[in-house]
Design an enzyme around this catalytic site. Structure first.
Site, mmCIF file in Angstrom:
data_model
loop_
_atom_site.group_PDB
_atom_site.id
_atom_site.type_symbol
_atom_site.label_atom_id
_atom_site.label_comp_id
_atom_site.label_asym_id
_atom_site.label_seq_id
_atom_site.Cartn_x
_atom_site.Cartn_y
_atom_site.Cartn_z
ATOM 1 N N ASP A 25 0.805 -1.230 0.000
ATOM 2 C CA ASP A 25 0.000 0.000 0.000
ATOM 3 C C ASP A 25 0.838 1.279 0.000
ATOM 4 O O ASP A 25 0.389 2.336 0.417
ATOM 5 C CB ASP A 25 -0.964 0.006 1.188
ATOM 6 C CG ASP A 25 -0.257 0.069 2.537
ATOM 7 O OD1 ASP A 25 0.981 -0.074 2.575
ATOM 8 O OD2 ASP A 25 -0.945 0.248 3.550
ATOM 9 N N GLU A 26 2.054 1.169 -0.507
ATOM 10 C CA GLU A 26 2.923 2.345 -0.568
ATOM 11 C C GLU A 26 3.799 2.265 -1.808
ATOM 12 O O GLU A 26 4.327 1.205 -2.131
ATOM 13 C CB GLU A 26 3.806 2.419 0.682
ATOM 14 C CG GLU A 26 4.708 3.627 0.709
ATOM 15 C CD GLU A 26 5.492 3.725 2.014
ATOM 16 O OE1 GLU A 26 6.355 4.607 2.084
ATOM 17 O OE2 GLU A 26 5.272 2.933 2.942
#
Length: 170
Positions: A25-26
């Site tokens: 998620d990054e």
């Protein structure tokens, strides 16, 4: 969750000079070819709208002159934030923040620095690089550079898994 992440990463990577997925998620994106922060901001706003429309999810984004500043900026306004830090504003942005915002400063380093009276980035920046090297070895010099918003880490299209972990949030 992984399929959603893959779709979002594909949206983010589109139109980037370089793209690096840091985790599920990054991600880091190099938009240097856009030439101006305003153009990068417009691009990012379009990405945020597309992610919202396609996946009904929000994302927080940081735009900065380098990867380090962008990372710190992305954590600044959550959820669904957008923080732009122009090169001339880096020190004014970083200085009032707690030292823990600097990647690499964990609980032990934070406790050590607190013992030295260092709680804010501005205070860390005041410490001579030689002293930081004395305290932390080679990493001390890098830490001093980070407190100044300086990082040569480039966004890389190459990615290698360094560890496997699991987190649960309730």
């Amino acid at each position: 969750y992984r399929e959603v992440s893959k779709r979002i990463m594909a949206i983010i990577a589109h139109g980037a000079d370089a793209f690096e997925a840091a985790s599920i998620d990054e991600a880091y994106v190099d938009l240097s070819s856009l030439g101006q922060m305003d153009r990068a901001q417009a691009h990012v706003n379009a990405l945020k709208r597309e992610i919202r429309a396609r996946e009904d999810l929000t994302c927080s984004v940081g735009i900065g002159p380098n990867r380090l500043v962008a990372k710190i900026a992305s954590d600044f306004k959550k959820p669904d934030g957008l923080t732009v830090v122009r090169p001339e504003d880096v020190q004014a942005f970083l200085d009032p923040l707690r030292i823990r915002v600097i990647p690499g400063i964990g609980p032990k380093t934070e406790a050590f620095l607190h013992g030295k009276g260092v709680r804010r980035v501005a205070e860390l920046r005041q410490i001579e690089l030689a002293r930081l090297t004395e305290w932390f070895g080679k990493w001390g010099g890098d830490l001093g550079q980070r407190a100044r918003g300086i990082s040569e880490d480039a966004v890389s299209n190459e990615w290698e898994r360094k560890s496997v972990g699991e987190k649960k949030t309730f």
